[in-house]
Design an enzyme around this catalytic site. Sequence first.
Site, PDB file in Angstrom:
ATOM      1  N   ASP A  89       0.835  -1.357   0.063  1.00 50.45           N
ATOM      2  CA  ASP A  89      -0.065  -0.281  -0.023  1.00 50.45           C
ATOM      3  C   ASP A  89       0.957   1.113  -0.035  1.00 50.45           C
ATOM      4  OD1 ASP A  89       0.883  -0.373   2.529  1.00 50.45           O
ATOM      5  OD2 ASP A  89      -0.959  -0.694   3.425  1.00 50.45           O
ATOM      6  N   HIS A 118      -7.128  -4.693  10.100  1.00 48.57           N
ATOM      7  CA  HIS A 118      -7.015  -4.712   8.554  1.00 48.57           C
ATOM      8  C   HIS A 118      -5.640  -5.307   8.179  1.00 48.57           C
ATOM      9  CE1 HIS A 118      -5.288  -0.343   9.479  1.00 48.57           C
ATOM     10  NE2 HIS A 118      -4.212  -1.334   8.919  1.00 48.57           N
ATOM     11  N   ASN A 129      -7.615  -2.679  14.138  1.00 49.78           N
ATOM     12  CA  ASN A 129      -9.275  -3.314  13.774  1.00 49.78           C
ATOM     13  C   ASN A 129      -9.005  -4.559  12.905  1.00 49.78           C
ATOM     14  OD1 ASN A 129      -8.276  -2.307  11.501  1.00 49.78           O
ATOM     15  ND2 ASN A 129      -9.826  -0.527  11.430  1.00 49.78           N
ATOM     16  N   GLU A 147      -9.798  -2.277   5.281  1.00 48.06           N
ATOM     17  CA  GLU A 147     -10.539  -1.776   6.330  1.00 48.06           C
ATOM     18  C   GLU A 147     -11.585  -2.911   6.638  1.00 48.06           C
ATOM     19  OE1 GLU A 147      -9.071   0.028   8.396  1.00 48.06           O
ATOM     20  OE2 GLU A 147      -8.584   1.859   7.841  1.00 48.06           O
TER      21      GLU A 147
HETATM   22  C1  GLP Z   1      -0.590   0.281   8.359  1.00 50.15           C
HETATM   23  C2  GLP Z   1      -0.218  -0.232   7.344  1.00 50.15           C
HETATM   24  C3  GLP Z   1      -0.318  -1.826   7.656  1.00 50.15           C
HETATM   25  C4  GLP Z   1       0.143  -2.061   8.877  1.00 50.15           C
HETATM   26  C5  GLP Z   1      -0.487  -1.439   9.936  1.00 50.15           C
HETATM   27  C6  GLP Z   1      -0.058  -1.628  11.278  1.00 50.15           C
HETATM   28  O1  GLP Z   1      -2.070   0.477   8.659  1.00 50.15           O
HETATM   29  N1  GLP Z   1      -1.031  -0.164   6.095  1.00 50.15           N
HETATM   30  O2  GLP Z   1       0.160  -2.750   6.503  1.00 50.15           O
HETATM   31  O3  GLP Z   1       0.118  -3.462   9.109  1.00 50.15           O
HETATM   32  O4  GLP Z   1      -0.339  -0.225   9.679  1.00 50.15           O
HETATM   33  O5  GLP Z   1       1.119  -0.963  11.828  1.00 50.15           O
HETATM   34  P1  GLP Z   1       2.031  -0.963  13.018  1.00 50.15           P
HETATM   35  O6  GLP Z   1       3.133  -2.285  12.364  1.00 50.15           O
HETATM   36  O7  GLP Z   1       3.077   0.116  13.080  1.00 50.15           O
HETATM   37  O8  GLP Z   1       1.421  -1.455  13.885  1.00 50.15           O
END
Ligand code: GLP
Length: 233
Positions: free
Chosen positions: A62, A130, A128, A135
Site C-alpha cells: 500500500d 486490517h 481493527n 479496512e
Molecule cells: C498500517 C499499514 C499496515 C500495517 C499497520 C500496522 O495500517 N498499512 O500494513 O500492518 O499499519 O502498523 P504497525 O506495524 O505500525 O502497528
Amino acid sequence: MKVIVFDNAQSAAQYAYNQFEQALKDGATTFGLATGSTPEPLYQLLRESDLDFTQATSINLDEYYGLSADHPQSYAYYMNEQLFHAKPFAHHYLPDGTNTDPLQETARYDQLIEDNPIDLQILGIGQNAHIGFNEPGTSFNSKTSLVDLTESTIQANQRFFERMEDVPKQAYSMGIQSIMSAKKIILLAFGENKAQAIYDTVEGPVSEAVPASILQNHPDCYILLDEAAASQL
Ligand code: GLP
C-alpha cells in the site's frame, strides 16, 4: 494457519527471516512487503544479512494517497530507509500515491501483481484487523483500490505525523484477493494493542468484518506473535 508464539518480537523476526532465507534458496523471486513498525526488526535482519535480492522483485501492499516517494512519511520513503538502500531489488514496486487517476493506478498495480505472482507475503495487522489498508467490511474478493481510511486507522497513524491534519485519509491498497493469492504468507503482530485483532483473526469466524480472518483459509500461512499479542488466545 499456524500460530507460533515467541518470547519477544526479535525471536519472531528471526523466524520470519529464516523463512525469507529458505524461500530465496527454494527459488522464490517475488516478495510481498509490508510497512509499519512491526516488520522493522525483520528488515534490520535482512539489511544486516548477506542475502542477495538483486535478482528479486518486491511488491508493497500500500501507499498513502497524495504522498510522493520523497515524502518522509510515505511508504516508498520508509522502504528505501528500511531495506532498499541496503538491499536493492531488481525491481521494487509500490502504488504511486501521487497518481490522481485511481482507475489507472489500480489497474496498473493489479497488472503488476498478475505479472509477478507473490511467493512470500509479509503482513502486519491493524488494531481493527486490517491487512494492507483493507479496512473492516472490505470484500474478500477485492483487488487494488483507493481506500477511505477509518477514523481509528487515521488516529493510529497520527504518531508518524506532526499534525493530525497532515495524516492522509485515503490510501491505495492491494486487495484481499491479491494478498490471498500469495503462495505463502507470514503475518507478524506484536504488543497488547494487537491482542484483540489477533483473537478475532485466529479464533473468530471468517468474516469481512475482520479482514485478517480470511487468512484461516490460506493453505500456507504463519501467524508469528509475541506473548502480548497472543495474550487473548
Ligand atoms: C498500517 C499499514 C499496515 C500495517 C499497520 C500496522 O495500517 N498499512 O500494513 O500492518 O499499519 O502498523 P504497525 O506495524 O505500525 O502497528
